[in-house]
Structures are given as structure tokens and as C-alpha cells.
Design a protein around this motif. Structure first.
Motif, PDB file in Angstrom:
ATOM      1  N   THR A  61      60.732  67.270  92.650  1.00 15.33           N
ATOM      2  CA  THR A  61      61.946  66.555  92.254  1.00 15.33           C
ATOM      3  C   THR A  61      63.082  66.868  93.219  1.00 15.33           C
ATOM      4  N   ASP A  62      64.181  66.140  93.071  1.00 14.06           N
ATOM      5  CA  ASP A  62      65.437  66.491  93.743  1.00 14.06           C
ATOM      6  C   ASP A  62      66.522  66.772  92.703  1.00 14.06           C
ATOM      7  N   ASP A  63      66.109  66.966  91.468  1.00 15.06           N
ATOM      8  CA  ASP A  63      67.019  67.273  90.360  1.00 15.06           C
ATOM      9  C   ASP A  63      66.947  68.773  90.074  1.00 15.06           C
ATOM     10  N   GLY A  64      67.910  69.515  90.592  1.00 11.81           N
ATOM     11  CA  GLY A  64      67.888  70.959  90.460  1.00 11.81           C
ATOM     12  C   GLY A  64      68.024  71.453  89.036  1.00 11.81           C
ATOM     13  N   ARG A  65      68.823  70.766  88.234  1.00 15.33           N
ATOM     14  CA  ARG A  65      68.997  71.204  86.853  1.00 15.33           C
ATOM     15  C   ARG A  65      67.723  71.012  86.043  1.00 15.33           C
ATOM     16  N   LEU A  95      74.496  64.393 101.110  1.00 13.60           N
ATOM     17  CA  LEU A  95      73.157  64.112 101.637  1.00 13.60           C
ATOM     18  C   LEU A  95      72.451  63.077 100.778  1.00 13.60           C
ATOM     19  N   ARG A  96      72.599  63.184  99.454  1.00 10.83           N
ATOM     20  CA  ARG A  96      71.931  62.264  98.533  1.00 10.83           C
ATOM     21  C   ARG A  96      72.659  60.928  98.417  1.00 10.83           C
ATOM     22  N   THR A 133      78.075  57.329  96.006  1.00 11.38           N
ATOM     23  CA  THR A 133      77.287  57.310  94.773  1.00 11.38           C
ATOM     24  C   THR A 133      75.901  57.845  95.093  1.00 11.38           C
ATOM     25  N   PRO A 134      75.502  58.937  94.485  1.00  9.44           N
ATOM     26  CA  PRO A 134      74.198  59.527  94.821  1.00  9.44           C
ATOM     27  C   PRO A 134      73.038  58.661  94.371  1.00  9.44           C
ATOM     28  N   ARG A 135      71.958  58.728  95.108  1.00 10.62           N
ATOM     29  CA  ARG A 135      70.748  58.024  94.733  1.00 10.62           C
ATOM     30  C   ARG A 135      70.180  58.627  93.444  1.00 10.62           C
ATOM     31  N   PRO A 136      69.482  57.815  92.652  1.00  9.86           N
ATOM     32  CA  PRO A 136      68.896  58.349  91.402  1.00  9.86           C
ATOM     33  C   PRO A 136      67.929  59.488  91.702  1.00  9.86           C
ATOM     34  N   PHE A 137      67.852  60.442  90.788  1.00  9.02           N
ATOM     35  CA  PHE A 137      66.907  61.535  90.942  1.00  9.02           C
ATOM     36  C   PHE A 137      65.476  61.005  90.892  1.00  9.02           C
TER      37      PHE A 137
END
Length: 234
Positions: A111-115, A8-9, A55-59
Motif C-alpha cells: 500500500t501507500d497508506d501509512g496509517r 510526491l503523491r 490533491t493527492p492520488r487515492p491510496f
């Protein structure tokens, strides 16, 4: 990260399309076709869709000044979603770090950064949150003492962690807590015989609210990295 979230990302596909292409065998991980959307993958894995490496988009890391009577939700409900105030692509990939009640205003992180968000909200992080509280009755010194010592809330088996109180006047205080229990601030003041009339979050960690209501901005690099200090303390 789950494979479906990685795809998705990394594409312009929506959630339903991502599930379809994965289950159809069009996605491979390290040269192996994977049809399980929930499998965990890493950014360093060689992941392809239709033989093209992804390649995922940057967070992204955002700060929003939540207005009252809005929901910390990705969709509208009884009140409109806070995401209506954000003009950004792929909003469905974003989530809120530490929600506020519908009637509460102030700083929220998105955010979209789960960690990254997990490291902020983990109970052992001791990440401070500062709230401006408007009370129904004048606060007493006894109440301040109990709040700063920690107290047992109804239905809980452990006491709250010690809070910090700065008294502005009889009806207004700044409260700093390092937890995020359900309706915690309102329940804390109820436990000392008072009631919260208005609640506004001013700060999380080292990040302070500097925007007017409904405005948003990207966090700076230093603001993003500042939350690492709490994970180092854990």
C-alpha cells in the motif's frame, strides 16, 4: 503525512525534485511557504505548488503472491525485489505491510497508506496471520502444546503469544500467530527442537491468498475495510 510525501503523491515529480521545490520555497501550506520537507500535513490542509492546489492520488491497496527467493524490498539486492512482479505506476510510493523472508512465499499486502499499514502491524492489533509450515521432523504433541501456550524465544524477554496449530500430517501444520517478531515462525519451531524447511503465508486477517505465484491484484473495498475490526479491538 510528511509534506514531501504529500507532494510526491500529488504530482509527477520524483523524490529528488520534490525536495528541491520544497526547499526552494515553491510549496505553501495554508498560505504559508514551507521549506521543511518533514513537516506533518493533513489531506484537509490547503497545499499548493507554484500556486496550484495539490490533491493527492487515492491510496492503493494490493495483494501479491510472493515467490521464494525474492526480497520484500523496493529495490533489488541479493535477490530480485517483489516489485518487479507488479506492473503499476509510481511503485516507489508503495511499501510492504509485514515483510516475509527471502525464502518464504505467500501473501503480502502492499500500500501507500501509512496509517492503514500501521494499524495492521501494531503489536496490539492481534491481527492473525496463517502460515503453512513444512517441518524437518515430525511434530510432537508436546511441541504443539508449547507453541499453543506461548514460549520464550532466545534473546527475548517476553513469551510469544499463544499460537494456534492445525496438524495436517506429521511434517505439515497450519500455524496462526498474532505477532510479527523477527524470524518468529522459524525461531518458534527451533525452540521446540524442530526446523522449518518451507514457509508459506496463506492469510492475513480476513484476506486469503487466491492467486498463483507472482500474480497480484487490488484489494476489494470490503477487504480493505476488514482490517478496521482489529483497530476497534485494540
Amino acid at each position: 503525512m510528511r509534506l514531501d510525501k504529500f507532494v510526491l503523491r500529488s504530482t509527477q515529480l520524483n523524490k529528488q525534485q520534490v525536495v528541491k521545490v520544497i526547499e526552494s520555497g515553491l510549496v505553501s501550506v495554508n498560505q504559508q511557504i514551507i521549506t521543511d520537507c518533514a513537516i506533518q500535513v493533513h489531506e484537509n490542509n490547503h497545499i499548493t505548488y507554484n500556486s496550484n492546489r495539490l490533491t493527492p492520488r487515492p491510496f492503493r491497496y494490493l495483494l501479491l503472491h510472493k515467490s521464494p527467493d525474492t526480497l520484500c524490498s523496493n529495490v533489488d539486492g541479493e535477490y530480485p525485489s517483489v516489485f518487479n512482479d507488479i506492473d503499476i505506476e509510481n511503485k516507489d510510493e508503495l511499501h510492504i505491510v509485514g515483510r516475509l523472508d527471502a525464502d518464504t512465499s505467500g501473501l503480502i499486502l502492499i500500500t501507500d497508506d501509512g496509517r492503514w499499514s500501521f494499524n495492521i502491524t501494531r503489536p496490539d492489533m492481534d491481527c492473525p496471520k496463517v502460515y503453512r509450515v513444512t517441518l524437518a521432523k515430525p511434530i510432537t504433541e508436546d511441541a504443539i502444546t508449547k507453541l499453543e501456550q506461548g514460549l520464550l524465544l532466545q534473546g527475548e524477554s517476553t513469551s510469544t503469544r499463544p499460537a494456534k496449530i492445525i496438524k495436517i500430517d506429521d511434517l505439515h501444520v497450519l500455524l496462526t500467530i498474532t505477532e510479527g517478531r523477527y524470524h518468529q515462525v522459524k525461531r518458534m519451531f527451533f525452540a521446540v527442537g524442530n526446523r522449518v524447511n518451507q514457509l508459506h503465508r496463506e492469510k492475513i486477517g480476513a484476506v486469503s491468498l487466491d492467486l498463483d505465484s507472482k500474480q497480484w491484484r487490488h484489494l476489494t473495498a470490503s477487504e480493505i475495510s476488514s482490517f478496521g475490526m482489529y483497530s476497534q479491538q485494540a
